[in-house]
Design a protein around this motif. Structure first.
Motif, short mmCIF file in Angstrom:
data_model
loop_
_atom_site.label_atom_id
_atom_site.label_comp_id
_atom_site.label_asym_id
_atom_site.label_seq_id
_atom_site.Cartn_x
_atom_site.Cartn_y
_atom_site.Cartn_z
N ARG A 86 31.90 19.55 23.70
CA ARG A 86 31.93 18.31 24.49
C ARG A 86 30.72 18.16 25.40
O ARG A 86 30.42 17.05 25.86
N ALA A 87 30.01 19.24 25.66
CA ALA A 87 28.81 19.16 26.50
C ALA A 87 27.70 18.37 25.81
O ALA A 87 26.81 17.82 26.47
N ARG A 88 27.73 18.31 24.47
CA ARG A 88 26.70 17.59 23.73
C ARG A 88 26.96 16.09 23.71
O ARG A 88 26.03 15.30 23.52
N VAL A 89 28.21 15.70 23.89
CA VAL A 89 28.59 14.29 23.68
C VAL A 89 27.92 13.34 24.67
O VAL A 89 27.38 12.30 24.27
N PRO A 90 27.92 13.61 26.00
CA PRO A 90 27.32 12.65 26.94
C PRO A 90 25.85 12.35 26.66
O PRO A 90 25.41 11.21 26.82
N ALA A 91 25.09 13.36 26.22
CA ALA A 91 23.67 13.14 25.95
C ALA A 91 23.48 12.19 24.77
O ALA A 91 22.60 11.31 24.81
N ILE A 92 24.29 12.35 23.72
CA ILE A 92 24.19 11.46 22.57
C ILE A 92 24.64 10.05 22.95
O ILE A 92 24.02 9.05 22.57
N ALA A 93 25.73 9.97 23.73
CA ALA A 93 26.23 8.66 24.17
C ALA A 93 25.20 7.95 25.03
O ALA A 93 24.97 6.74 24.88
N GLN A 94 24.53 8.70 25.92
CA GLN A 94 23.51 8.09 26.77
C GLN A 94 22.33 7.62 25.95
O GLN A 94 21.73 6.58 26.23
N TYR A 95 21.98 8.40 24.93
CA TYR A 95 20.90 7.99 24.02
C TYR A 95 21.22 6.64 23.39
O TYR A 95 20.37 5.75 23.31
N ILE A 96 22.46 6.45 22.96
CA ILE A 96 22.86 5.18 22.33
C ILE A 96 22.79 4.04 23.33
O ILE A 96 22.21 2.97 23.05
N THR A 97 23.35 4.25 24.52
CA THR A 97 23.41 3.16 25.50
C THR A 97 22.05 2.85 26.10
O THR A 97 21.74 1.68 26.38
N ASP A 98 21.22 3.87 26.30
CA ASP A 98 19.89 3.64 26.88
C ASP A 98 18.92 3.01 25.90
O ASP A 98 17.89 2.46 26.32
N ILE A 143 36.60 13.90 9.41
CA ILE A 143 35.14 14.02 9.48
C ILE A 143 34.72 15.44 9.11
O ILE A 143 35.18 16.41 9.71
N ASN A 144 33.86 15.54 8.11
CA ASN A 144 33.30 16.83 7.71
C ASN A 144 32.00 17.13 8.45
O ASN A 144 31.68 18.28 8.71
N ASP A 145 31.26 16.07 8.74
CA ASP A 145 29.98 16.25 9.43
C ASP A 145 29.72 15.02 10.28
O ASP A 145 29.74 13.90 9.78
N GLY A 146 29.51 15.22 11.59
CA GLY A 146 29.23 14.11 12.48
C GLY A 146 30.26 13.92 13.58
O GLY A 146 30.34 12.86 14.18
N GLN A 147 31.05 14.98 13.86
CA GLN A 147 32.09 14.81 14.87
C GLN A 147 31.52 14.53 16.25
O GLN A 147 32.13 13.83 17.06
N HIS A 148 30.33 15.06 16.54
CA HIS A 148 29.72 14.79 17.85
C HIS A 148 29.23 13.35 17.93
O HIS A 148 29.33 12.71 18.99
#
Length: 403
Positions: A86-98, A143-148
């Motif tokens: 779950r520590a990886r999720v906020p960074a990816i989400a911020q990348y999408i929103t930014d 999901i087999n690949d891409g859960q994050h």
């Protein structure tokens, strides 16, 4: 117009014009008629290893509720993927929103445990691989690949719901049991290679600090000609003397902006002028630039031909600029007086060399920078002195600690 459209479709679907239709597929991959209540997608069907798979476009707002991943409480041997970090999720989400106007997400990969049906748009020709994919609502789509990415999409939608109508591609396979799903995860990840830090810096045009490093390399002939822009470590026979990642880390230390932030023209001027002055006082680096000596020879015989020295010079340089803002350039001449040879074991053993090999650990970088700080006539900071007292060789002289 219709003729042009037909020619375009024929050109596009040449890449999906697989041999045979559904009736010719092996029995284990043949679709079945699904119940009336189903999910329906426009899809392209392909064949891998004799089995059918499908590529569909799914709106982002549908992703969180349509796809699930294994429960973290399930033992690893009963899961088909790793536990969500779950520590990886906020960074990816911020990348999408930014970067809402230019983000890119690679395809998800999913397995369907349930009934699926594919209805081709045509029974022959290139359109036989295009049609409607129906998935029973009672089916489990795992999901087999891409859960994050899936979790990040869910988080990003809360901040930017307008992206919900945009889509992500999903590669769908028919589920063939836990063992096959686990093998799929292994196969999808076993050959995955993360790009090197240098090449990420080279291609990252959003990071101002990365751009600064590229500007510095471009502005200085020695860096431009002898910096490896792709690798993070240099092979023994390489003609290169520096790596982009090493110069990036050193320049960040120099200007005091380790993480990406706003870079102004003063930062650029300081970085370029500092490294130019350093090169003026590193005579062996100059000899590489004039081809009098090979970079490989320098790496073999000298500490200053390694990333640990580049970073140590920047750390000591930042302290020097802070302490002597008007005459720091003159003080850099002290670099000429340092005996950088690896044969100088009394100085470098335990600092730059561990068991005879150059070691770039955090403590070793500090220990090397301490040598330079002393040479510049400065006192060590409290933290640098602490590292010196704990990790320096027994032969190291007693150091003055900054008050």
């Amino acid at each position: 117009m219709r003729t042009l459209r037909r020619e375009f479709l024929n050109a596009v679907f040449m890449v999906v014009d697989f041999q045979g239709d559904t009736r010719k597929l092996p029995r284990r991959t043949r679709e079945v008629r699904v119940e009336a209540n189903c999910h329906e997608f426009t899809a392209i069907r392909g064949i891998q290893a004799g089995a059918a798979y499908y590529v569909v476009m799914v709106p982002l707002k549908v992703v969180p509720r349509l796809f699930r991943f294994d429960d973290e409480a399930v033992p690893p041997e009963l899961r088909a993927q790793r536990v969500l970090n779950r520590a990886r999720v906020p960074a990816i989400a911020q990348y999408i929103t930014d970067n809402a106007t230019e983000y890119i997400l690679s395809s998800l990969c999913a397995s369907v445990d349930g009934e699926i049906e594919f209805e081709p748009a045509a029974h022959d020709g290139p359109l036989r691989a295009v049609g409607k994919l129906r998935i029973s609502m009672s089916a489990t789509i795992l999901i087999n690949d891409g859960q994050h990415r899936r979790a990040a999409i869910e988080e990003a939608l809360r901040g930017r719901p307008l992206i919900g109508d945009e889509t992500i591609s999903v590669v769908v396979f028919a589920d063939r049991g836990l063992k096959r799903s686990q093998q799929m995860f292994a196969d999808l990840n076993i050959h995955a290679v993360r790009p090197t830090k240098s090449i990420r810096l080279l291609y990252n045009h959003r990071d101002e600090l990365a751009k600064l490093t590229r500007d510095v390399v471009s502005a200085i002939p020695l860096f431009r000609d002898f910096t490896d822009l792709e690798k993070t470590s240099i092979s023994n026979r390489s003609l290169k003397l520096f790596t982009l990642s090493s110069l990036h880390q050193a320049t960040a230390e120099l200007i005091g902006k380790v993480k990406s932030g706003t870079i102004d023209e003063a930062d650029r001027e300081l970085a370029v002028s500092f490294w130019k002055e350093v090169i003026q006082n590193m005579l062996d680096w100059q000899r590489v630039g004039t081809r009098e000596v090979a970079a490989a020879e320098l790496r073999r015989d000298y500490i200053h031909a390694h990333g640990i020295a580049v970073q140590a010079i920047s750390i000591a340089g930042a302290q020097l600029i802070g302490a002597r803002p008007k005459d720091w350039a003159k003080r850099l001449s002290k670099l000429r007086e340092i005996e950088w040879s690896r044969a100088n074991r009394k100085l470098w053993d335990g600092r730059a060399l561990v068991a005879g090999k150059v070691n770039k650990s955090k403590n070793n970088v500090v220990l090397v920078s301490n040598v330079l700080v002393r040479a510049f006539g400065l006192a060590l900071s409290v933290e640098a002195a602490r590292v010196e007292q704990l990790h320096a060789p027994a032969t190291a002289p007693k150091l003055k600690v900054a008050s």
